[in-house]
Design an enzyme around this catalytic site. Structure first.
Site, PDB file in Angstrom:
ATOM      1  CE1 TYR A  56      47.140 -79.999   3.383  1.00  0.00           C
ATOM      2  CE2 TYR A  56      48.172 -82.105   3.263  1.00  0.00           C
ATOM      3  CZ  TYR A  56      47.993 -80.736   2.717  1.00  0.00           C
ATOM      4  OH  TYR A  56      48.851 -80.160   1.744  1.00  0.00           O
ATOM      5  CG  HIS A 120      52.060 -77.156   5.899  1.00  0.00           C
ATOM      6  ND1 HIS A 120      50.794 -77.974   6.184  1.00  0.00           N
ATOM      7  CD2 HIS A 120      51.808 -76.910   4.633  1.00  0.00           C
ATOM      8  CE1 HIS A 120      49.853 -78.157   5.278  1.00  0.00           C
ATOM      9  NE2 HIS A 120      50.379 -77.186   4.131  1.00  0.00           N
TER      10      HIS A 120
END
Length: 324
Positions: A56, A120
């Site tokens: 992110y 992820h």
């Protein structure tokens, strides 16, 4: 805020938790101080489980979050981050990269342990990489006390159906599958219950689908999905309400969903979200909105490798990750 047990872990998590992707300027540019104030507002409101990732904002989210929590007692919040995805098309689930990634994340987050480490968006790599190398690395980290629990995350639900029987996962993050427009996550609950896997639900607004602003250009949903979600959002507005409020209340009301992640870098938005959880759900409005969205019938979009999208006939493309 009300809490629920996360699977077989020792963690009690709030029904609404803080997704820190917004701190990486994923939705809009934010400054450090604004991000820090938002994190503090979330924790003050009882949203003391925080999820982040080095992906992110290309480590910005972890950096800002680290600055926000460095003055707080480590016992005052539960923290999860991720490993394996580092850019839009940058994936590395090798043992060495995971070990390095965790140390880098802990440095940015000013902590000496991670409560939950998730692999992820694992749908973008071959399953044997996860089963034979990546997840065993997480189990080693767990044994060493570097992380408390190990998990996986991704978009396609068939991903979990295929992988969970082969992994001793403590938790998963699933996104965009328990919201007003898509409740297909319910089909996974029996498997999660059987294996005692904790469930973190993310994106109650379906990555911006449920908004009067219209869907972001990058959103992978089809035009019909976008049109009906916008219609539902505008209907709520016409009734003097906010579809975001209805969406958050809907997602957190289900006792079988331990926690739902919302992401915003606005202190006021986070305070509003926390307050909505305590307010009664407008059942009449909910029924009307679900009626508008009914033709979608849990319509989703593919992500990652074809074998993880067995129910989809659309060509897979890249996903933006679990954003609100």
């Amino acid at each position: 805020m009300k809490t629920r047990k996360l699977g077989k872990t020792a963690l009690d998590v709030p029904v609404l938790s803080f997704g820190a992707s917004s701190l990486g300027s994923v939705f809009r540019d934010i400054d450090r101080d604004e991000g820090i104030r938002t994190v503090h507002a979330a924790i003050d409101a009882g949203m003391n489980y925080i999820d982040v990732s080095p992906y992110y904002g290309l480590t910005k989210a972890e950096t800002v979050l680290g600055e926000a929590v460095r003055t707080l007692p480590r016992s005052s919040y539960t923290l999860s981050t991720k490993a394996g995805r580092y850019g839009e098309n940058e994936f590395d689930f090798s043992r060495k990269r995971i070990l390095d990634s965790v140390q880098e994340s802990m440095g940015r987050l000013h902590t000496d342990y991670i409560d939950i480490l998730f692999l992820h968006d694992i749908e973008f790599v071959a399953p044997e990489i996860i089963i034979e190398e990546a997840f065993p690395t997480l189990l080693d980290l767990k044994e060493q006390g570097v992380i408390r629990y190990a998990g996986i995350c991704g978009l396609p639900l068939p991903l979990f159906e295929k992988m969970l029987p082969q992994l001793d996962a403590d938790a998963i993050i699933s996104y965009c599958h328990y919201a007003l427009n898509d409740t297909s996550l319910l089909s996974l609950l029996p498997l999660l219950e059987e294996k005692g896997v904790g469930l973190v639900n993310a994106s109650p607004l379906s990555m911006g689908l449920l908004s009067t602003r219209g869907t972001p250009d990058w959103h992978p949903a089809g035009d019909r999905v976008k049109e009906l979600c916008l219609k539902a959002a505008r209907f709520c507005e016409e009734q003097g309400s906010n579809i975001a409020k209805l969406a958050v209340q809907f997602s957190t009301a289900n006792e079988q969903i331990p926690t739902t992640l919302v992401s915003s870098a606005s202190q006021q938005n986070i305070m509003n979200n926390a307050a909505w959880v305590e307010e009664p759900l407008d059942q009449k409005l909910l029924e009307e909105v679900l009626h508008i969205l009914a033709p979608l019938n849990n319509e989703t979009w593919p992500s990652g490798r074809p074998e993880y999208n067995v129910h989809s006939s659309i060509t897979p493309n890249s996903s933006k990750g679990e954003q609100q």
